[in-house]
Enzyme design. Structure first.
Site, PDB file in Angstrom:
ATOM      1  N   HIS A  59       0.840  -1.187   0.000  1.00 29.96           N
ATOM      2  CA  HIS A  59       0.000   0.000   0.000  1.00 29.96           C
ATOM      3  C   HIS A  59       0.885   1.251   0.000  1.00 29.96           C
ATOM      4  CE1 HIS A  59      -3.784  -2.223   1.723  1.00 29.96           C
ATOM      5  NE2 HIS A  59      -3.346  -2.741   0.599  1.00 29.96           N
ATOM      6  N   GLU A  61       1.263   3.777   1.953  1.00 28.96           N
ATOM      7  CA  GLU A  61       1.963   4.126   3.188  1.00 28.96           C
ATOM      8  C   GLU A  61       3.223   3.272   3.353  1.00 28.96           C
ATOM      9  OE1 GLU A  61      -1.221   3.293   2.697  1.00 28.96           O
ATOM     10  OE2 GLU A  61      -2.517   4.007   4.310  1.00 28.96           O
ATOM     11  N   CYS A  95      -1.896  -1.067   7.104  1.00 27.88           N
ATOM     12  CA  CYS A  95      -1.011   0.101   7.112  1.00 27.88           C
ATOM     13  C   CYS A  95      -0.986   0.764   8.481  1.00 27.88           C
ATOM     14  CB  CYS A  95      -1.453   1.097   6.055  1.00 27.88           C
ATOM     15  SG  CYS A  95      -1.204   0.449   4.406  1.00 27.88           S
TER      16      CYS A  95
HETATM   17 ZN   LIG Z   1      -3.219  -0.097   3.634  1.00 26.54          ZN
END
Ligand SMILES: [Zn+2]
Length: 158
Positions: A59, A61, A95
């Site tokens: 992801h 992040e 995340c």
């Molecule tokens: Zn995520």
């Protein structure tokens, strides 16, 4: 004092604009939303950027955290993310947990995560003592993610 408390809303919104540009580099028709992330230092300078390249890949992040310079002091950093960090273990870990583990100083996000399964990231960050604020450029973020939001029926992210 945590970084979120020293960075002005103008600085965070400027980073959010950049994060939305980054997000647009991800695949538009993916099952996961297009997300961008900019990490700022205590002076508001960008030290790392990330975006999501589609389901099954890290992801935004996590990509940004992986690009932090080795001398970055995590507690001085603010992560600016277009969507609330996820709190769901799919094909990749949540995340919210990655941000907590990084020791990041603060998190600012745009849209709340609408997913019944993936939502709750902000609460998880707060529970870990990390200052979190949402709603930055929310209207822009909602317009940007319109097609994806329309496809969500309480779905989850992978
Ligand atoms: Zn995520």
């Amino acid at each position: 004092m945590p970084a979120a408390h020293v960075l002005s809303p103008e600085v965070i919104e400027s980073a959010m604009r950049r994060a939305l540009v980054l997000a647009a580099q991800g695949p538009e028709a993916d099952e996961n939303p297009q997300v961008g992330c900019v990490i700022l230092d205590a002076a508001g300078e960008t030290v790392a950027e990330g975006w999501h390249l589609g389901a099954g890949t890290p992801h935004a992040e996590v990509m940004a955290l992986s690009k932090l310079p080795s001398d970055a002091k995590a507690e001085d950093l603010t992560a600016v993310v277009t969507l609330e960090p996820c709190n769901h273990t799919g094909r990749t870990g949540p995340c919210a947990a990655a941000l907590v583990a990084s020791g990041i100083g603060a998190v600012a996000f745009g849209l709340p995560d609408p997913g019944e399964v993936s939502g709750g990231g902000a609460e998880r960050l707060r529970a870990a003592g990390i200052p979190v604020a949402g709603g930055f450029l929310e209207a822009e973020g909602r317009a940007f993610l319109g097609p994806w939001l329309a496809r969500q029926g309480g779905g989850q992210r992978g």
